[in-house]
Write a protein that holds these residues in place. Structure first.
Motif, short mmCIF file in Angstrom:
data_model
loop_
_atom_site.label_atom_id
_atom_site.label_comp_id
_atom_site.label_asym_id
_atom_site.label_seq_id
_atom_site.Cartn_x
_atom_site.Cartn_y
_atom_site.Cartn_z
N ASP A 1 -42.45 16.66 -103.48
CA ASP A 1 -42.44 17.31 -104.34
C ASP A 1 -43.65 18.69 -104.58
OD1 ASP A 1 -39.20 18.58 -103.51
OD2 ASP A 1 -39.44 17.53 -105.79
N GLU A 2 -44.55 17.15 -105.37
CA GLU A 2 -45.94 17.69 -105.59
C GLU A 2 -46.68 18.59 -104.59
OE1 GLU A 2 -49.97 14.92 -107.03
OE2 GLU A 2 -48.01 14.88 -107.57
N GLU A 3 -46.12 17.83 -102.98
CA GLU A 3 -47.19 18.01 -101.51
C GLU A 3 -47.24 19.15 -101.57
OE1 GLU A 3 -46.37 14.90 -98.88
OE2 GLU A 3 -47.81 13.07 -99.50
N PHE A 4 -45.38 19.69 -101.29
CA PHE A 4 -45.24 21.00 -101.47
C PHE A 4 -45.68 21.96 -102.18
CE2 PHE A 4 -41.52 23.83 -100.85
CZ PHE A 4 -41.07 23.85 -99.88
N GLN A 5 -45.61 21.83 -103.31
CA GLN A 5 -46.08 22.76 -104.61
C GLN A 5 -47.64 22.92 -103.61
OE1 GLN A 5 -44.77 24.14 -106.47
NE2 GLN A 5 -42.61 23.79 -105.85
N LYS A 6 -48.55 21.93 -103.05
CA LYS A 6 -50.10 21.98 -103.18
C LYS A 6 -50.21 23.10 -101.78
CE LYS A 6 -52.19 17.88 -105.16
NZ LYS A 6 -52.22 16.75 -104.87
N LEU A 7 -48.92 22.65 -100.60
CA LEU A 7 -48.55 23.36 -99.90
C LEU A 7 -48.47 25.60 -100.07
CD1 LEU A 7 -47.97 23.61 -96.43
CD2 LEU A 7 -46.14 23.51 -97.07
N LYS B 1 -49.72 26.37 -102.78
CA LYS B 1 -50.33 27.11 -103.34
C LYS B 1 -51.82 27.69 -102.23
CE LYS B 1 -54.11 25.97 -107.30
NZ LYS B 1 -54.48 24.48 -107.60
N ARG B 2 -51.63 26.40 -101.49
CA ARG B 2 -53.57 27.20 -100.20
C ARG B 2 -52.66 28.02 -99.47
NH1 ARG B 2 -57.59 28.20 -98.96
NH2 ARG B 2 -58.27 27.24 -97.78
N ILE B 3 -51.53 27.91 -99.37
CA ILE B 3 -51.00 29.97 -98.45
C ILE B 3 -51.31 30.72 -99.77
CG2 ILE B 3 -48.38 30.21 -97.49
CD1 ILE B 3 -47.60 28.08 -97.62
N ASN B 4 -50.50 30.46 -100.36
CA ASN B 4 -51.37 31.74 -101.33
C ASN B 4 -52.38 32.31 -101.60
OD1 ASN B 4 -48.38 32.51 -102.13
ND2 ASN B 4 -48.12 31.20 -103.46
N GLU B 5 -53.38 30.72 -102.03
CA GLU B 5 -54.83 31.12 -101.59
C GLU B 5 -55.31 32.43 -100.59
OE1 GLU B 5 -56.44 27.42 -102.84
OE2 GLU B 5 -55.85 27.19 -104.33
N LEU B 6 -54.55 31.35 -99.28
CA LEU B 6 -55.13 32.03 -97.97
C LEU B 6 -54.88 33.50 -98.50
CD1 LEU B 6 -55.21 29.22 -95.58
CD2 LEU B 6 -56.84 30.16 -96.38
N ASP C 1 -50.87 26.87 -89.24
CA ASP C 1 -50.38 25.41 -89.89
C ASP C 1 -49.63 25.23 -90.66
OD1 ASP C 1 -50.15 22.63 -89.05
OD2 ASP C 1 -51.48 23.16 -90.28
N LEU C 2 -50.01 26.15 -91.53
CA LEU C 2 -49.43 26.15 -93.43
C LEU C 2 -48.06 26.27 -93.04
CD1 LEU C 2 -52.52 26.32 -95.56
CD2 LEU C 2 -51.14 23.83 -95.14
N ARG C 3 -47.95 27.57 -92.66
CA ARG C 3 -46.48 28.90 -92.95
C ARG C 3 -45.87 27.25 -91.47
NH1 ARG C 3 -49.06 34.65 -91.74
NH2 ARG C 3 -49.60 35.13 -93.79
N GLN C 4 -46.53 27.98 -90.62
CA GLN C 4 -45.24 26.35 -90.13
C GLN C 4 -44.67 25.07 -90.38
OE1 GLN C 4 -43.72 26.92 -86.47
NE2 GLN C 4 -45.22 29.18 -86.86
N ARG C 5 -45.03 24.84 -91.54
CA ARG C 5 -45.16 23.34 -92.37
C ARG C 5 -44.14 23.80 -93.68
NH1 ARG C 5 -50.41 20.42 -93.15
NH2 ARG C 5 -49.23 19.88 -95.07
N TYR C 6 -44.54 25.24 -93.31
CA TYR C 6 -43.62 25.37 -94.68
C TYR C 6 -42.34 26.06 -94.24
CZ TYR C 6 -41.37 29.02 -97.97
OH TYR C 6 -40.75 28.85 -99.06
N LEU C 7 -42.46 26.28 -93.24
CA LEU C 7 -40.97 26.94 -92.46
C LEU C 7 -40.41 25.27 -92.16
CD1 LEU C 7 -41.68 30.09 -90.40
CD2 LEU C 7 -40.27 29.84 -92.54
N LYS C 8 -40.67 24.41 -92.02
CA LYS C 8 -40.02 23.46 -91.54
C LYS C 8 -39.44 22.83 -92.04
CE LYS C 8 -40.68 18.88 -88.82
NZ LYS C 8 -41.51 18.03 -89.20
N ARG C 9 -40.46 22.18 -93.37
CA ARG C 9 -39.72 22.44 -94.67
C ARG C 9 -38.61 22.62 -95.34
NH1 ARG C 9 -41.15 18.92 -99.30
NH2 ARG C 9 -39.72 18.42 -100.88
#
Length: 83
Positions: free
Chosen positions: A4-10, A12-17, A36-44
């Motif tokens: 969950d912590e890694e997911f929250q960092k993901l 956060k970075r998507i929002n920063e970008l 890449d981040l969006r693909q990882r987010y969608l997979k999760r």
């Protein structure tokens, strides 16, 4: 699967970008990173959603279980049902 912590960092970075893209634009590397981040987010997200659907049980207003047979079959296969 990421914690969950890694997911929250993901997220956060998507929002920063997204913020940077809106205000000043992104470099080519940042565009690649965002994709890449969006693909990882969608997979999760899809994994979590699938898990929720597989765990659900549906009941009608009289209390009778009406969970779709397809879901019941998956639940039996995963050892979540014993009927």
């Amino acid at each position: 699967m990421a914690s969950d912590e890694e997911f929250q960092k993901l997220i956060k970075r998507i929002n920063e970008l997204a913020h940077k893209a809106k205000n000043e634009g992104l470099t080519d590397l940042e565009i690649i990173e965002r994709k890449d981040l969006r693909q990882r987010y969608l997979k999760r997200f899809r994994e979590g959603f699938k898990s929720q659907v597989e765990m659900m049980r549906v009941f009608d207003k009289n209390g009778k279980e009406v969970t779709p047979e397809k879901v019941k079959k998956v639940q039996r296969k995963k050892g979540l049902r014993d009927d």
